[in-house]
Design an enzyme around this catalytic site. Structure first.
Site, PDB file in Angstrom:
ATOM      1  N   PRO A 140     -13.881  34.058  -2.349  1.00 48.33           N
ATOM      2  CA  PRO A 140     -14.694  34.852  -2.125  1.00 48.33           C
ATOM      3  C   PRO A 140     -14.622  35.397  -3.725  1.00 48.33           C
ATOM      4  O   PRO A 140     -14.342  35.256  -4.927  1.00 48.33           O
ATOM      5  CB  PRO A 140     -13.741  36.115  -1.831  1.00 48.33           C
ATOM      6  CG  PRO A 140     -12.495  34.523  -1.166  1.00 48.33           C
ATOM      7  CD  PRO A 140     -12.888  33.454  -1.603  1.00 48.33           C
ATOM      8  N   GLU A 141     -16.253  35.512  -3.838  1.00 43.60           N
ATOM      9  CA  GLU A 141     -16.617  36.275  -5.354  1.00 43.60           C
ATOM     10  C   GLU A 141     -16.476  37.999  -4.986  1.00 43.60           C
ATOM     11  O   GLU A 141     -15.447  38.208  -4.352  1.00 43.60           O
ATOM     12  CB  GLU A 141     -17.666  35.752  -5.370  1.00 43.60           C
ATOM     13  CG  GLU A 141     -17.683  34.126  -6.063  1.00 43.60           C
ATOM     14  CD  GLU A 141     -18.957  33.830  -6.587  1.00 43.60           C
ATOM     15  OE1 GLU A 141     -19.241  34.333  -7.373  1.00 43.60           O
ATOM     16  OE2 GLU A 141     -19.274  32.629  -6.682  1.00 43.60           O
TER      17      GLU A 141
ATOM     18  N   HIS B 226      -0.025  28.151   6.541  1.00 44.71           N
ATOM     19  CA  HIS B 226      -0.755  29.255   5.615  1.00 44.71           C
ATOM     20  C   HIS B 226      -1.071  30.689   6.245  1.00 44.71           C
ATOM     21  O   HIS B 226      -1.477  31.127   4.878  1.00 44.71           O
ATOM     22  CB  HIS B 226      -2.257  28.543   4.586  1.00 44.71           C
ATOM     23  CG  HIS B 226      -2.038  26.742   4.986  1.00 44.71           C
ATOM     24  ND1 HIS B 226      -1.546  26.189   4.080  1.00 44.71           N
ATOM     25  CD2 HIS B 226      -2.749  25.995   5.650  1.00 44.71           C
ATOM     26  CE1 HIS B 226      -1.130  24.477   4.230  1.00 44.71           C
ATOM     27  NE2 HIS B 226      -3.137  24.358   4.710  1.00 44.71           N
TER      28      HIS B 226
ATOM     29  N   ARG C 197     -21.476  34.745 -29.172  1.00 40.21           N
ATOM     30  CA  ARG C 197     -20.454  33.424 -28.244  1.00 40.21           C
ATOM     31  C   ARG C 197     -21.941  32.176 -28.434  1.00 40.21           C
ATOM     32  O   ARG C 197     -23.153  32.367 -28.087  1.00 40.21           O
ATOM     33  CB  ARG C 197     -20.931  34.065 -27.109  1.00 40.21           C
ATOM     34  CG  ARG C 197     -20.018  35.080 -26.678  1.00 40.21           C
ATOM     35  CD  ARG C 197     -18.562  34.581 -26.942  1.00 40.21           C
ATOM     36  NE  ARG C 197     -17.249  35.532 -27.001  1.00 40.21           N
ATOM     37  CZ  ARG C 197     -16.493  35.682 -25.282  1.00 40.21           C
ATOM     38  NH1 ARG C 197     -16.507  34.248 -24.869  1.00 40.21           N
ATOM     39  NH2 ARG C 197     -15.292  36.332 -25.098  1.00 40.21           N
TER      40      ARG C 197
ATOM     41  N   ARG D   8      -4.881  26.588  -0.468  1.00 37.20           N
ATOM     42  CA  ARG D   8      -4.288  26.130  -1.339  1.00 37.20           C
ATOM     43  C   ARG D   8      -3.857  27.241  -2.323  1.00 37.20           C
ATOM     44  O   ARG D   8      -3.147  26.413  -3.533  1.00 37.20           O
ATOM     45  CB  ARG D   8      -6.189  26.132  -1.397  1.00 37.20           C
ATOM     46  CG  ARG D   8      -6.914  24.728  -0.924  1.00 37.20           C
ATOM     47  CD  ARG D   8      -8.183  24.277  -2.589  1.00 37.20           C
ATOM     48  NE  ARG D   8      -9.098  24.896  -1.067  1.00 37.20           N
ATOM     49  CZ  ARG D   8     -10.517  24.514  -1.194  1.00 37.20           C
ATOM     50  NH1 ARG D   8     -11.011  24.524  -3.006  1.00 37.20           N
ATOM     51  NH2 ARG D   8     -11.286  24.601  -0.284  1.00 37.20           N
TER      52      ARG D   8
END
Length: 282
Positions: free
Chosen positions: A2-3, A94, A156, A113
């Site tokens: 999920p983003e 889970h 950067r 996970r």
DNA sequence: AGTGTCGCCTGAATGC
DNA sequence: TGCATTCAGGCGACAC
């Protein structure tokens, strides 16, 4: 995985079924996910009403009537499943957190996970809490723009693709949408992050917003690990231009008719990046 | 402060 | 068929 668009979709799916309802209890079936669950979670939230849901970066926030906020990060494989009748739900593998509402409904947090996280904090801690303090601007807000991106990336040397995954630069962009936004803006993933032109920062910021908004409109992307909270599927994965498309034709080039090029896959910072070597120049 | 690496974790895919 | 290995990746911890 999920983003931002997936979390936004989950929030929108949950809100009508959770806002205004009260917590009866929370049952934890193990002590931790990525991190330990907050101590006394059930005790602290029992009897409180869920005022509303919101999202910050990839976190789903539950705002409670007692001034507390529960933040859930779904990590890689986290899912939230609504249950109309919690009493009839027999926990599956889970299913780690069971949230019971006083009307008998509820939600289940399932995370194979266990890369997910659950925080409990006061409402005024959202900007200072360790998980949130360093987060960059929300890409869909007015705080985000080409010049803002340029300023935050000044000096950067890291590749732009890697920098877009850094949540302190811009919040909520993950591996899928970083590749898609770079392709859409015609920028090579290995380009040094601080060395784009002003026009490129503008195009990139616009592409990030556009790809995220289109993904939200499609209900997010369904891959191995993500489903919507109603069990249904998002379908933005059908709109991917490059992600997981190594070897396939670039849709932009293909539309041009002449240039034939194949999507390439490289690894940056240990993660897969996809790009078109013709459309995206260093 | 910026940068790079590691480890967490399980299921799917792949290899023998 | 079955067992072992590899891969996926967000993010915190850590070293430099």
């Amino acid at each position: 995985m999920p983003e931002l668009p997936e979390v936004e979709t989950i929030k929108n799916g949950l809100a009508p079924f959770m806002e205004g309802r009260a917590i009866e209890k929370i049952v934890l079936r193990r002590p931790d996910l990525r991190l330990p669950f907050p101590p006394n979670l059930s005790k602290k939230l029992k009897g409180t009403r869920i005022d509303h849901l919101s999202r910050r970066a990839k976190y789903l926030l539950f705002h409670f009537s007692n001034g507390k906020i529960m933040a859930i990060h779904l990590g890689m494989s986290g899912r939230i499943i609504l249950q109309a009748d919690m009493a009839a739900h027999s926990p599956a593998a889970h299913d780690h957190m069971l949230l019971y509402l006083t009307d008998g409904s509820g939600m289940v947090l399932n995370d194979a996970r266990r890369f997910g996280m659950v925080y409990l904090m006061e409402a005024d801690e959202v900007s200072t809490h360790p998980g949130f303090a360093a987060l960059g601007p929300e890409p869909l807000s007015n705080e985000f723009s080409g010049p803002v991106l340029q300023e935050r990336l000044k000096g950067r040397k890291t590749p732009i693709k890697v920098a877009l995954l850094d949540q302190s630069i811009v919040a909520g962009v993950g591996n899928i949408y970083a590749s898609e936004a770079l392709h859409q803006s015609g920028i090579h993933p290995q380009k040094e992050a601080g060395k784009l032109t002003g026009a490129q920062y503008e195009r990139l910021a616009a592409a990030i917003r556009d790809v995220l908004q289109r993904a939200i409109a499609s209900g997010g992307s369904t891959l191995k690990d993500y489903r919507r909270s109603n069990g249904g599927l998002g379908y933005f994965q059908h709109s991917f231009s490059v992600y997981e498309k190594a070897g396939q034709a670039c849709p932009v080039c293909a539309a041009g008719g002449k240039v034939k090029s194949a999507i390439r896959k490289i690894v940056q910072g240990g993660r897969a990046s996809y790009y078109c070597p013709v459309c995206q120049k260093k």
